[in-house]
Motif scaffolding. Structure first.
Motif, PDB file in Angstrom:
ATOM      1  N   PHE A 611       0.759  -1.250  -0.052  1.00 61.24           N
ATOM      2  CA  PHE A 611       0.160  -0.087   0.067  1.00 61.24           C
ATOM      3  C   PHE A 611       0.773   1.280  -0.133  1.00 61.24           C
ATOM      4  O   PHE A 611       0.640   2.336  -0.680  1.00 61.24           O
ATOM      5  N   ARG A 612       1.861   1.247   0.862  1.00 63.00           N
ATOM      6  CA  ARG A 612       2.880   2.545   0.653  1.00 63.00           C
ATOM      7  C   ARG A 612       3.461   2.551  -0.603  1.00 63.00           C
ATOM      8  O   ARG A 612       3.753   3.777  -0.891  1.00 63.00           O
ATOM      9  N   VAL A 613       3.690   1.457  -1.327  1.00 61.36           N
ATOM     10  CA  VAL A 613       4.581   1.494  -2.477  1.00 61.36           C
ATOM     11  C   VAL A 613       3.582   2.153  -3.536  1.00 61.36           C
ATOM     12  O   VAL A 613       3.685   3.349  -4.490  1.00 61.36           O
ATOM     13  N   SER A 614       2.139   1.691  -3.602  1.00 63.20           N
ATOM     14  CA  SER A 614       1.179   2.329  -4.315  1.00 63.20           C
ATOM     15  C   SER A 614       0.992   3.867  -4.074  1.00 63.20           C
ATOM     16  O   SER A 614       0.433   4.636  -5.157  1.00 63.20           O
ATOM     17  N   LEU A 615       1.367   4.263  -2.877  1.00 60.33           N
ATOM     18  CA  LEU A 615       1.012   5.818  -2.628  1.00 60.33           C
ATOM     19  C   LEU A 615       2.114   6.852  -3.401  1.00 60.33           C
ATOM     20  O   LEU A 615       1.702   7.715  -3.660  1.00 60.33           O
ATOM     21  N   HIS A 616       3.116   5.960  -4.097  1.00 60.59           N
ATOM     22  CA  HIS A 616       4.111   6.769  -4.793  1.00 60.59           C
ATOM     23  C   HIS A 616       3.918   6.133  -6.321  1.00 60.59           C
ATOM     24  O   HIS A 616       4.855   6.411  -6.901  1.00 60.59           O
ATOM     25  N   SER A 617       2.784   6.041  -6.523  1.00 61.98           N
ATOM     26  CA  SER A 617       2.500   5.267  -8.092  1.00 61.98           C
ATOM     27  C   SER A 617       2.830   6.675  -9.169  1.00 61.98           C
ATOM     28  O   SER A 617       2.947   6.185 -10.155  1.00 61.98           O
ATOM     29  N   MET A 622       3.396   2.158 -10.395  1.00 63.28           N
ATOM     30  CA  MET A 622       3.078   0.813  -9.941  1.00 63.28           C
ATOM     31  C   MET A 622       1.897   1.146  -8.747  1.00 63.28           C
ATOM     32  O   MET A 622       1.977   1.326  -7.580  1.00 63.28           O
ATOM     33  N   THR A 623       0.601   1.327  -9.285  1.00 59.00           N
ATOM     34  CA  THR A 623      -0.448   1.436  -8.598  1.00 59.00           C
ATOM     35  C   THR A 623      -1.064   0.145  -8.073  1.00 59.00           C
ATOM     36  O   THR A 623      -0.239  -0.907  -8.344  1.00 59.00           O
ATOM     37  N   SER A 624      -1.954  -0.133  -7.070  1.00 63.24           N
ATOM     38  CA  SER A 624      -2.415  -0.991  -6.581  1.00 63.24           C
ATOM     39  C   SER A 624      -2.909  -2.092  -7.677  1.00 63.24           C
ATOM     40  O   SER A 624      -2.512  -3.669  -7.525  1.00 63.24           O
ATOM     41  N   ALA A 625      -3.245  -1.845  -8.908  1.00 66.79           N
ATOM     42  CA  ALA A 625      -3.655  -2.651  -9.812  1.00 66.79           C
ATOM     43  C   ALA A 625      -2.355  -3.554 -10.398  1.00 66.79           C
ATOM     44  O   ALA A 625      -2.326  -4.468 -11.004  1.00 66.79           O
TER      45      ALA A 625
END
Length: 676
Positions: A611-617, A622-625
Motif C-alpha cells: 500500500f505504501r508503494v502504491s502511494l508513490h505510483s 506501480m498502482t495497486s492494480a
C-alpha cells in the motif's frame, strides 16, 4: 582533548532531522484541522444563505396565495364553471402547501443543518486537540530517548578517550621499568606500572559497560522509531477522523429527507449530495494526506552503532560476571513487564469491542425517524395539542413540532456520542502508550537474550551456516511457518530487510517489481539471506533496488506453501465474485481466518508495505492494480489437478484479490486481530 569531545557529525544531523520531522508532523496535523474547520464553516454559511432563500421563497408564495384568494372572494362565482373553480382552488391549496413545505425546509436548513455542522466543528476541534496532545506526548517520549542516545554516545566516547590515556600512561610506566638502572628504581617503577595497569583495566571494563548501554539505547531508538512512524502516527491520524465521515453521511441523509418532504422534483439534487457523501472514505483521505506529506510520516533511517577509533566490538557483550547477572535480572524484569502489558492490551481490546457493539450503535442516527425512536426509548414521546386551530394551521404546527422533537432527539444522541468519543480517545491514549512500551521492551529483550544465549552456547538461529543440516529450515523453497518457528521471528529476515531497503531508497523507482535485477547481484543476496545474514543492514546508494525487489518477489514465489494456501484457493477466488466491495471484504475477512496466524502476520506486513508503494505510483508507475498483476501469480497457486481453462478464467479474480488486500489493508489487519 578533541578526541574526548568528538562525536560523529552524521548522528547530530540525523537527530536534528528527526526533530524537524516531528515538528513538521504537528504542523501537518494543525493544517489538517484548519482545513476541516474551514470546510465546515463554508457548509454552515451555505446552509444559512440557502435557508434565507427558501424562507423568502415561502413568504413570496404565501403572499401570492393571499392576493389571489382576496381577489377570488370579491368576484361573483355563481356563474363560474364549478370544475374550473375546483381546479383553481386546488392550485391555491397546493401552493399554500408548497409554501409550508418550503418554510419547513428553510427552518431545517438554517437551524438543524447549521447545528449539526457546529457539533461537527466542535468534535473536530476536540479530536484534533486531544490527538495532537497524544502525538506531542509520544514525540516527547521519543525525543527523550534521542537525548539519552546522544548523552550515552558522549559517555561512551569519553570513556574510550580515558581508556586511551590510561593505556598511554601504562606504556610509559612500562618503558620506565625497562630503563631502570638499579633495583630501587626498578622496584619503584614496577609499583607504578602495576597501578597504571590496574587503572587501564578498570577503564577498559568501563568502556565495555558504556558500549553495552549505547547499543541498548540505539536498539530502543530504532524500535521506537519504527513503532511510532508505522503504527502510532497512523493510528492518531485515523482517530482524528473518528466519526467525521459518518457525521457527514448523517448530515447528507437529513438534507435528503428535508428535500424529499418539500418537493419531489428536487430529489435529484439531494441524491447527488447523498451519493457524494457515501463516497467519503477514510482510506482515500489517508492516501491523499500521506501522498501530499510523504516526508514527515516516512520512518527515518535506523540508528547504527558508531564505534570509537579502534573498537571493533559490534555486539552486546556479557563476558563478565557482573554484567551477565545484571543482564539476566533485566531479562526477567522485562518478561514480567511484557506479560502485564499484554494482559492490559487484551482487556482494552475487549472493552473497545463491547463499546462498539453497544454504545456506538445506539447513537448512530441516520434519519429523523431514528432520532425520534431514540427519544421515545428515553421515555419522552412526541405529543402535540392542536386545540381549536384550523386544519392547515394544526398541520403546520405538527410539522414544526416534529422538527423540534427531532432536534431534541439528535441533541440527546449527540450527548451520548460525546461520552463514547471521550472513552475512545482514552483507549487510544492507552493503546499508543502500551504499544510503545511493548516495542521498547521487546527490542531490549532481543538484544539481551541474544547476548545471554551466545555467552552460554553458540548461536543456532539467525546467523548460522545454512549448510549445517538440522539447524534452520531452508529459506527459498521452504515453509514459512517452520522457518518462523525455528528462528523465533515474527516475519522472515529477508522480508523485513528487503522492505526496509525499498522504503528507504526505492519507493520512487519506476517499474518497481517489474524491472528484474542483475543476476549476479540477486544471487549474492539470496545466498546471504539463506546463510542467515542481512546484506541490506546498511542501506546505501550502492544497493540495487531492482535486485532487492527481485529477491523479495522470488522468495514468495518459491515458497513451498504460498501465502494464500493452495488448499483454500477456491475459497479466496470466490471472495472476489461478490456483488460489491463491501461483500467482497466481508467474505475475504472470513476466509482469512483459515490462514495460519504466523502466515497472517507476514501477509499483514506485506500488504501494508505494498500500500505504501502504491502511494508513490505517480513516480514508480506501480498502482495497486499493477502491483496485483505482479504479485497475483506470486502469492497464489492453484491445485495441481485444476483445469487449465479454469485457471485462465481465474486470472482477473486473482488480480482482484490481491488489489483488494492492498487497497483495504486496514481491513486485512482487522481480520488479523480477530484471528488472534
Amino acid at each position: 582533548m578533541s578526541r574526548q569531545t568528538s562525536r560523529p557529525a552524521d548522528l547530530d544531523t540525523q537527530l536534528k532531522d528527526i526533530r524537524r520531522q516531528l515538528n513538521d508532523q504537528l504542523g501537518c496535523l494543525d493544517f489538517r484541522m484548519e482545513s476541516k474547520l474551514s470546510l465546515l464553516a463554508e457548509f454552515q454559511e451555505f446552509f444559512k444563505k440557502r435557508g434565507e432563500v427558501e424562507y423568502e421563497y415561502a413568504r413570496s408564495l404565501e403572499r401570492l396565495c393571499e392576493k389571489f384568494e382576496r381577489s377570488t372572494k370579491q368576484r361573483n362565482l355563481r356563474n363560474e364553471v364549478r370544475s374550473s373553480f375546483n381546479l383553481w382552488s386546488t392550485v391555491l391549496a397546493e401552493t399554500r402547501k408548497l409554501s409550508r413545505e418550503r418554510a419547513s425546509l428553510a427552518e431545517t436548513l438554517a437551524s438543524e443543518m447549521v447545528a449539526r455542522l457546529d457539533i461537527m466543528a466542535k468534535d473536530v476541534h476536540i479530536l484534533t486537540k486531544k490527538c495532537r496532545e497524544i502525538c506531542a506526548e509520544v514525540q516527547d517520549h521519543f525525543l527523550k530517548e534521542l537525548r539519552d542516545l546522544g548523552e550515552q554516545t558522549k559517555v561512551y566516547h569519553h570513556s574510550c578517550y580515558n581508556t586511551h590515556e590510561a593505556e598511554v600512561k601504562f606504556i610509559k610506566s612500562h618503558e620506565k621499568v625497562e630503563a631502570a638502572r638499579n633495583a630501587t628504581q626498578k622496584k619503584k617503577a614496577l609499583g607504578k606500572e602495576a597501578e597504571r595497569n590496574r587503572q587501564y583495566k578498570v577503564q577498559k571494563h568501563l568502556v565495555m559497560k558504556n558500549r553495552n548501554d549505547l547499543l541498548v539505547d540505539i536498539c530502543k531508538c530504532n524500535s521506537f522509531s519504527m513503532q511510532y512512524f508505522n503504527m502510532d502516527i497512523m493510528d492518531i491520524i485515523e482517530y482524528m477522523d473518528y466519526d467525521y465521515h459518518v457525521s457527514f453521511e448523517r448530515l447528507a441523509m437529513a438534507y435528503k429527507d428535508a428535500e424529499a418532504e418539500s418537493c419531489e422534483a428536487v430529489m435529484a439534487c439531494a441524491r447527488s449530495v447523498m451519493d457524494q457523501a457515501k463516497g467519503l472514505n477514510f482510506e482515500n483521505d489517508l492516501h491523499y494526506f500521506l501522498s501530499e506529506n510523504p516526508g514527515p510520516f516516512t520512518p527515518p533511517n535506523p540508528f547504527s552503532f558508531q564505534p570509537y577509533d579502534g573498537d571493533d566490538v559490534m555486539e552486546y557483550k556479557v563476558n563478565t560476571q557482573d554484567v551477565f547477572e545484571r543482564a539476566k535480572k533485566t531479562v526477567e524484569s522485562i518478561h514480567s513487564n511484557i506479560q502485564t502489558l499484554e494482559i492490559q492490551r487484551e482487556e482494552d481490546a475487549k472493552t473497545v469491542l463491547h463499546m462498539e457493539q453497544v454504545n456506538l450503535k445506539k447513537y448512530r442516527i441516520t434519519s429523523v425517524e431514528d432520532a425520534l425512536s431514540v427519544l421515545e426509548e428515553a421515555g419522552d414521546a412526541m405529543t402535540v395539542d392542536t386545540g381549536g386551530q384550523s386544519r392547515g394551521s394544526a398541520s403546520l404546527d405538527r410539522g414544526l413540532a416534529y422538527q423540534t422533537r427531532a432536534s431534541q432527539a439528535i441533541t440527546l444522541s449527540q450527548r451520548g456520542k460525546k461520552d463514547a468519543l471521550h472513552f475512545t480517545l482514552g483507549v487510544l491514549q492507552r493503546r499508543v502508550s502500551r504499544s510503545d512500551k511493548l516495542a521498547l521492551a521487546h527490542s531490549q529483550l532481543d538484544i539481551l537474550e541474544k547476548a545471554l544465549d551466545e555467552q552460554k552456547i553458540p548461536p543456532v538461529a539467525v546467523g548460522v551456516d545454512a549448510s549445517v543440516p538440522g539447524e534452520v529450515p531452508k529459506l527459498f523453497g521452504g515453509n514459512v511457518v517452520e522457518y518462523l518457528k525455528a528462528t523465533g521471528s515474527e516475519i522472515p529476515l529477508i522480508v523485513s530487510s528487503c522492505m526496509r531497503a525499498i522504503e528507504k531508497e526505492g519507493l520512487k523507482m519506476e517499474g518497481l517489481f517489474r524491472v528484474p535485477g542483475p543476476a549476479a547481484y540477486t544471487e549474492d543476496l539470496r545466498k546471504a539471506f539463506e546463510e542467515g545474514r542481512d546484506p541490506l543492514l546498511y542501506v546505501s546508494n550502492k544497493v540495487d533496488i531492482a535486485g532487492v525487489a527481485s529477491v523479495l518477489k522470488g522468495y514468495f514465489r518459491e515458497l513451498q506453501v504460498p501465502l494464500f494456501p493452495t488448499d483454500n484457493y477456491k475459497a479466496f477466488i470466490n471472495c472476489t465474485r461478490q456483488d460489491d466491495v463491501t461483500s467482497r471484504l466481508e467474505s475475504l475477512q472470513n476466509t482469512l481466518t483459515l490462514v495460519h496466524p504466523a502466515v497472517f502476520k507476514v501477509m499483514k506486513h506485506l500488504f501494508k508495505f505494498l500500500f505504501r508503494v502504491s502511494l508513490h505510483s505517480s513516480d514508480n508507475k506501480m498502482t495497486s492494480a499493477n502491483l496485483a498483476l505482479v504479485f497475483g501469480p506470486t502469492l497464489t497457486r492453484a491445485p495441481p489437478d485444476a483445469d487449465p481453462r479454469q485457471l485462465h478464467n481465474d486470472v482477473p479474480s486473482v488480480n482482484m484479490l490481491i488489489q483488494l488486500c492492498i487497497d483495504h489493508h486496514l481491513q486485512v489487519r482487522q481480520a488479523f486481530q480477530a484471528n488472534l
